[in-house]
Design an enzyme around this catalytic site. Structure first.
Site, PDB file in Angstrom:
ATOM      1  N   LEU A  31       0.820  -1.218   0.000  1.00  0.00           N
ATOM      2  CA  LEU A  31       0.000   0.000   0.000  1.00  0.00           C
ATOM      3  C   LEU A  31       0.853   1.267   0.000  1.00  0.00           C
ATOM      4  O   LEU A  31       0.353   2.370  -0.208  1.00  0.00           O
ATOM      5  CB  LEU A  31      -0.963  -0.003   1.191  1.00  0.00           C
ATOM      6  CG  LEU A  31      -2.022  -1.113   1.126  1.00  0.00           C
ATOM      7  CD1 LEU A  31      -2.820  -1.166   2.413  1.00  0.00           C
ATOM      8  CD2 LEU A  31      -2.959  -0.915  -0.056  1.00  0.00           C
ATOM      9  N   GLY A  33       2.493   3.723  -1.697  1.00  0.00           N
ATOM     10  CA  GLY A  33       2.489   4.146  -3.091  1.00  0.00           C
ATOM     11  C   GLY A  33       1.245   3.688  -3.842  1.00  0.00           C
ATOM     12  O   GLY A  33       1.111   3.949  -5.021  1.00  0.00           O
ATOM     13  N   HIS A  34       0.333   2.994  -3.184  1.00  0.00           N
ATOM     14  CA  HIS A  34      -0.878   2.540  -3.896  1.00  0.00           C
ATOM     15  C   HIS A  34      -2.104   2.831  -3.061  1.00  0.00           C
ATOM     16  O   HIS A  34      -2.727   1.917  -2.553  1.00  0.00           O
ATOM     17  CB  HIS A  34      -0.789   1.047  -4.216  1.00  0.00           C
ATOM     18  CG  HIS A  34      -1.648   0.629  -5.378  1.00  0.00           C
ATOM     19  ND1 HIS A  34      -2.978   0.346  -5.253  1.00  0.00           N
ATOM     20  CD2 HIS A  34      -1.365   0.485  -6.686  1.00  0.00           C
ATOM     21  CE1 HIS A  34      -3.475   0.019  -6.441  1.00  0.00           C
ATOM     22  NE2 HIS A  34      -2.522   0.096  -7.324  1.00  0.00           N
ATOM     23  N   PHE A  35      -2.552   4.026  -2.803  1.00  0.00           N
ATOM     24  CA  PHE A  35      -1.930   5.242  -3.310  1.00  0.00           C
ATOM     25  C   PHE A  35      -1.726   6.178  -2.131  1.00  0.00           C
ATOM     26  O   PHE A  35      -2.119   5.837  -1.027  1.00  0.00           O
ATOM     27  CB  PHE A  35      -2.847   5.893  -4.357  1.00  0.00           C
ATOM     28  CG  PHE A  35      -2.994   5.030  -5.596  1.00  0.00           C
ATOM     29  CD1 PHE A  35      -2.085   5.125  -6.651  1.00  0.00           C
ATOM     30  CD2 PHE A  35      -4.034   4.115  -5.707  1.00  0.00           C
ATOM     31  CE1 PHE A  35      -2.224   4.338  -7.797  1.00  0.00           C
ATOM     32  CE2 PHE A  35      -4.168   3.309  -6.843  1.00  0.00           C
ATOM     33  CZ  PHE A  35      -3.260   3.428  -7.879  1.00  0.00           C
ATOM     34  N   LEU A  40      -5.714   1.543  -1.682  1.00  0.00           N
ATOM     35  CA  LEU A  40      -6.515   0.583  -2.441  1.00  0.00           C
ATOM     36  C   LEU A  40      -5.698  -0.675  -2.662  1.00  0.00           C
ATOM     37  O   LEU A  40      -4.554  -0.600  -3.112  1.00  0.00           O
ATOM     38  CB  LEU A  40      -6.904   1.175  -3.809  1.00  0.00           C
ATOM     39  CG  LEU A  40      -7.798   2.409  -3.800  1.00  0.00           C
ATOM     40  CD1 LEU A  40      -8.012   2.912  -5.238  1.00  0.00           C
ATOM     41  CD2 LEU A  40      -9.145   2.101  -3.159  1.00  0.00           C
TER      42      LEU A  40
END
Lengths: 146, 151
Positions: A31, A33-35, A40
Site C-alpha cells: 500500500l 504508493g498505492h496510493f 486501495l
C-alpha cells in the site's frame, strides 16, 4: 514485503478444492504508493492470492512430488476499489490435471460477496523438486502438518 | 517495499502507447519468498508493471487528470521467468477505447533481450488522479521517470 497472500489454509481436499483466508490490513507493504491519498488493494494482488493458494492444492494433490508454476490466467475479474480492513476467503478448485499441467479456477469472497474471480488458471508442473523441503514449506505456510 | 514497478519510461504517444523498463534486482524483498532459494520475478508483478505503465499513459495523456485501475484480465500468458539482473522492456498499447469512456482495454508485453516473458490483455477503469494522488506530485514524478542523463 513478504510475498505471501494467504494467512492460513482452512480446508483442503486432494484433487478437488482448497479454501484459505487472508486479512488485508492497512499495514501491507504494497500500500506504500498505492496510493498516497487513498489506500486501495492492487487488483493483481488478488490474482496472486488465488494463484498461490490453488498452486498449493496442485502440489498437495501430487504429494509434494511436483511444484506448480502459473503459466496462464484467463477471464479474471477483480475489484479495483477496495480499501484494506477486510477478511477475504479464497477458494480454489482443480478442473483437470495431467502429468504436464493442471487447470483450475478460483474466486475470493468477502462477507459472502465475490470480489474477485478467475475462470481459468493453468499451472505447469515442475518435476525436479525436493519433496521434503516443499512439505515443510507447506506446513509453515498453511498451518497444516502432512 | 515501494510498490513502484516501473523504473524508467522511454517513449510514449498520447492516447496510444507507452514503453518503459523494469530492472529486476536481487535486493527486491519479494524474491525472498518467490521462491525460497529460487528467486524469480513474480508474473503478477509484471502484470502490475504493465498496469502502472498504463496509469502513466492515462495520466500523461490527460494532463495528469486520469489514472488507470485494472479490473479485468482477459488473458495473461506468462511465458518464462524474469530473473534478478534482467531488464524487462515493457510496452502497453490501447486496443479499444470501449463504449464506456471510463473503461478501456489495453494489451501489454514484457520482453527480456527480445524474449517474451508476458503478454496480457486487460481492462480497467479510468479514475481521477486527484482522488488518489496529488496531481502535481504525479506530474513531477513522471518527469523523473522520463528523464534522460545529459552529459
Amino acid at each position: 514485503m513478504r510475498f505471501l497472500f494467504y494467512d492460513k489454509i482452512t480446508s483442503i481436499e486432494k484433487d478437488k478444492s482448497i479454501t484459505g483466508v487472508k486479512t488485508f490490513t492497512l499495514s501491507e507493504e504494497f500500500l506504500r504508493g498505492h496510493f498516497k491519498k487513498k489506500a486501495l488493494v492492487p487488483g493483481v494482488i488478488y490474482v496472486e492470492a488465488m494463484a498461490q493458494l490453488l498452486g498449493w492444492l496442485v502440489i498437495y494433490s501430487y504429494d509434494f512430488k511436483i511444484s506448480a508454476i502459473m503459466s496462464l490466467v484467463e477471464d479474471v475479474s477483480i475489484s479495483s476499489q477496495l480499501r484494506p480492513g477486510f477478511k477475504a476467503e479464497i477458494h480454489g478448485e482443480i478442473i483437470s490435471t495431467s502429468r504436464r499441467d493442471s487447470l483450475g479456477k478460483a474466486w475470493i469472497t468477502v462477507d459472502g460477496e465475490t470480489i474477485a474471480s478467475m475462470n481459468r488458471i493453468i499451472y505447469s508442473h515442475i518435476h525436479k523438486v525436493n519433496s521434503e523441503a516443499l512439505a515443510n514449506l507447506f506446513y509453515y505456510y498453511s498451518g497444516i502438518r502432512v | 517495499m515501494r510498490y513502484f514497478l516501473i523504473d524508467h519510461i522511454t517513449e510514449w504517444k498520447s492516447g496510444e502507447f507507452i514503453k518503459g523498463v523494469k530492472s529486476v534486482a536481487m535486493s527486491e524483498d519479494f524474491l525472498e519468498f518467490h521462491f525460497p532459494k529460487n528467486p524469480i520475478m513474480p508474473g503478477v508483478l509484471l502484470l502490475e508493471a504493465l498496469t502502472q505503465l498504463t496509469g502513466w499513459l492515462e495520466a500523461a495523456s490527460s494532463d495528469f487528470r486520469n489514472w488507470f485501475l485494472i479490473s479485468k484480465v482477459r488473458k495473461s500468458n506468462f511465458y518464462s521467468f524474469a530473473l534478478p539482473g534482467d531488464q524487462v522492456e515493457l510496452e502497453v498499447q490501447l486496443i479499444s477505447p470501449g463504449e464506456n469512456p471510463n473503461l478501456k482495454v489495453y494489451r501489454g508485453t514484457g520482453l527480456v533481450k527480445g524474449k517474451k516473458k508476458i503478454v496480457a490483455e486487460f481492462e480497467g477503469e479510468i479514475v481521477p488522479v486527484a482522488e488518489i494522488e496529488d496531481p502535481d506530485e504525479q506530474r513531477r514524478f513522471f518527469q523523473v521517470l522520463t528523464r534522460e542523463m545529459k552529459l
